[in-house]
Design an enzyme around this catalytic site. Structure first.
Site, PDB file in Angstrom:
ATOM      1  N   GLY A   3       0.739  -1.478  -0.161  1.00 28.31           N
ATOM      2  CA  GLY A   3       0.020   0.227   0.299  1.00 28.31           C
ATOM      3  C   GLY A   3       0.322   1.555   0.164  1.00 28.31           C
ATOM      4  N   HIS A   4       0.150   2.335   0.294  1.00 25.67           N
ATOM      5  CA  HIS A   4       1.168   3.619  -0.256  1.00 25.67           C
ATOM      6  C   HIS A   4       1.668   3.711   0.807  1.00 25.67           C
ATOM      7  CE1 HIS A   4      -3.173   5.615   0.918  1.00 25.67           C
ATOM      8  NE2 HIS A   4      -2.255   4.903   1.610  1.00 25.67           N
ATOM      9  N   ASN A   5       2.450   5.257   0.914  1.00 23.80           N
ATOM     10  CA  ASN A   5       3.649   5.068   1.887  1.00 23.80           C
ATOM     11  C   ASN A   5       4.049   4.219   2.516  1.00 23.80           C
ATOM     12  OD1 ASN A   5       1.360   7.738   1.466  1.00 23.80           O
ATOM     13  ND2 ASN A   5       2.979   8.323   1.727  1.00 23.80           N
TER      14      ASN A   5
END
Length: 364
Positions: free
Chosen positions: A257-259
């Site tokens: 997922g993002h980050n």
């Protein structure tokens, strides 16, 4: 192409026990190898196979060669020739890669006529650009990069020197892929992270509103020597980049997922899912189909076993598991029935303890 043990040792190290001029032209398992092949012993429980193998030579650790000689009274057993090395498995991997490289003719650099290269992109003269590849404006394709058929490279993205992207891999805009990356078919790097702000009013059937998409304006930064499996997806960051550090190895169909930040030398097995803003330390091992919640931190040298669920941070190195191993179906049903009745059993035990305490049979 056949190479002598002497040539292998000059290239990869180790010591020869036996005929340095013994030639091998490939590798095979101990129980299948022939006189022209090199086998390896990585697990001592297969030591008996060394005594019966037909391999021309065997990669073996010093302690296992000592055990073999002790078991045979110092007499020759199995192959007469060994390359003695502390890590036969890693040695095998390097030799296997060498044979593949020798057997694979290099592709001539150049751009296939069907490829679409924006005039504002920079493509090194030594790069190999395959059929129907798309490279958008501002992208940089460095020396020795190989882009196979139907690869997509978004605007402003950099693909580091010596990287190889297999067919249908996609790298969205604004991403940085380090040198010597291997990205397998169908992988998607830099697609939008799963970010939506709720904007609802009311409850039940009277509820109105919608989800508001949060623009994902970060990118993905991937360090050197990273390998990413087929159909794996790595989301771009919401504001800062998603980061995959050097020498991370990611299997097929993994979702990151993002980050997220994945520390150097970590390995992630197939179908694992890692939710956004999670940090995983260095030298971690994530088992297949493991699920890791968002906004948690795993320290260095953490091992998560297959199908385990991680819902909180695990800062301390160690092995963690929450998976339920397969058992006989009837046994599983009995266990499930016990779990369903645990609350009733707890109440019965409390009642018994209360009764015993009232009779003076035990301390309250």
């Amino acid at each position: 192409m056949a190479l002598t043990l002497e040539e292998l040792v000059k290239r990869f190290g180790g010591e020869i026990a036996g005929d340095a001029q013994c030639k091998v032209s490939g590798l095979a398992p101990l129980d299948q190898a022939g006189p022209q092949q090199l086998a390896f012993l990585a697990n001592p429980k297969y030591l008996s196979q060394v005594e019966t193998t037909r391999a021309g030579a065997v990669l073996i650790a010093p302690k296992d060669l000592e055990k073999l000689r002790a078991a045979t009274g110092g007499q020759a057993a199995g192959p007469l020739n060994f390359i003695v090395t502390p890590n036969p498995y890693a040695y095998f991997a390097r030799v296997a890669q060498m044979f593949i490289d020798l057997a694979t003719p290099p592709r001539a650099p150049g751009v296939h006529p069907s490829a679409t290269i924006d005039p504002a992109a920079q493509v090194a003269a030594s790069a190999v650009i395959g059929p129907h590849v798309t490279v958008e404006a501002g992208a940089v394709i460095e020396d020795g990069v190989q882009l196979d058929a139907n690869v997509f490279i978004g605007r402003g993205t950099t693909i580091g020197a010596g990287s190889h992207l297999y067919p249908n891999a996609s790298v969205y805009h604004g991403c940085k892929i380090g040198p010597r990356a291997i990205i397998h078919a169908g992988a998607v790097i830099g697609s939008d992270g799963f970010g939506f702000a709720p904007d609802f009013v009311g409850d039940g059937d009277a509820r109105t509103g919608s989800w508001v998409k949060i623009p994902q304006v970060g990118g993905v930064t991937i360090g050197p020597d990273v390998e990413i499996g087929a159909n794996t997806t790595i989301d771009r960051g919401a504001m800062a980049d998603t980061v995959i550090d050097e020498c991370v190895k990611i299997d097929n169909q993994v979702q990151i997922g993002h980050n997220c930040r994945i520390g150097a030398y970590t390995v992630i097995a197939g179908s694992a899912g890692i939710a956004g803003s999670t940090t995983i330390g260095r030298h971690c091992m994530i088992g297949g189909a493991a699920g890791i919640a968002g906004h948690v931190t795993l320290g260095d040298y953490v091992i998560i076993t297959a199908k385990s669920g991680v819902s909180k941070s695990l800062p301390k190195a160690g092995i963690y598991t929450s998976a339920f191993p397969a058992v006989d179906h009837g046994e599983w049903n009995r266990s499930a029935a016990l779990v369903r009745n645990l609350d009733k059993l707890r109440e019965r035990i409390k009642a018994l303890e209360t009764a015993l305490a009232a009779q003076g049979g035990t301390d309250a």
